[in-house]
Design a protein around this motif. Structure first.
Motif, short mmCIF file in Angstrom:
data_model
loop_
_atom_site.label_atom_id
_atom_site.label_comp_id
_atom_site.label_asym_id
_atom_site.label_seq_id
_atom_site.Cartn_x
_atom_site.Cartn_y
_atom_site.Cartn_z
N UNK A 179 0.85 -1.20 0.00
CA UNK A 179 0.00 0.00 0.00
C UNK A 179 0.88 1.24 0.00
N UNK A 180 0.76 2.07 -1.03
CA UNK A 180 1.57 3.29 -1.07
C UNK A 180 1.30 4.19 0.13
N UNK A 181 2.35 4.79 0.66
CA UNK A 181 2.31 5.74 1.77
C UNK A 181 1.91 5.13 3.12
N UNK B 51 10.25 3.71 -2.65
CA UNK B 51 9.86 4.77 -3.58
C UNK B 51 8.39 5.16 -3.43
N UNK B 52 7.53 4.23 -3.00
CA UNK B 52 6.11 4.55 -2.81
C UNK B 52 5.82 5.07 -1.40
N UNK B 53 6.85 5.36 -0.61
CA UNK B 53 6.77 5.92 0.74
C UNK B 53 6.23 4.92 1.76
#
Length: 143
Positions: free
Chosen positions: A34-36, A97-99
């Motif tokens: 899941x990004x972020x 890279x997707x935090x």
């Protein structure tokens, strides 16, 4: 009169805390892509230690008390409260890279440690109940 073991409450609370940590780790693992998403954990050990000191009447508090010169002054408050569990974001992990900060190696290691602690606490709880049951059986035979 036979009193229940004082530590039963602590063992039960520790199991509850470990269960919450298990849920947090599972949530982190479920959100690995899941990004972020920031990985989370829970700190309940300090509250458990403070409760143990309370139960066993060991007051080694070295906290300097704030003087209150007027009864209208607000009581000092602690953040975070040392008698409550605290959910926090795990720091120290590099975000991808997707935090996202979930590290599979860290999560699986934490899951293994937590599972071992749950197993140990469960064993303690079972032994305590067996001992207590034996005491009750022995005392009923004396009657």
């Amino acid at each position: 009169m036979i009193t229940p073991f004082k530590s039963k409450e602590l063992v039960s609370s520790a199991l509850a805390g470990r269960n919450l940590r298990n849920q947090m780790i599972n949530s982190n693992l479920a959100n690995v892509d899941t990004p972020f998403y920031k990985s989370r954990d829970i700190e309940f050990e300090t509250a458990l230690v403070n409760r143990a000191k309370e139960i066993f009447k060991k007051n080694d508090n070295k906290e300097l008390k704030l003087a209150q010169t007027n009864s209208g002054h607000q009581e000092p408050w602690k953040f975070p409260d040392p008698n409550k569990s605290t959910i926090y974001l795990r720091d120290g992990h590099l975000a991808r890279n997707d935090a996202n900060t979930v590290d599979l190696d860290v999560e699986t290691t934490e899951m293994s440690k937590n599972t071992a602690m749950i197993t140990a606490l469960d064993g303690v709880l079972r032994r305590q109940s067996n001992i207590f049951g034996s005491i009750i059986d022995a005392s009923s035979k004396l009657s």
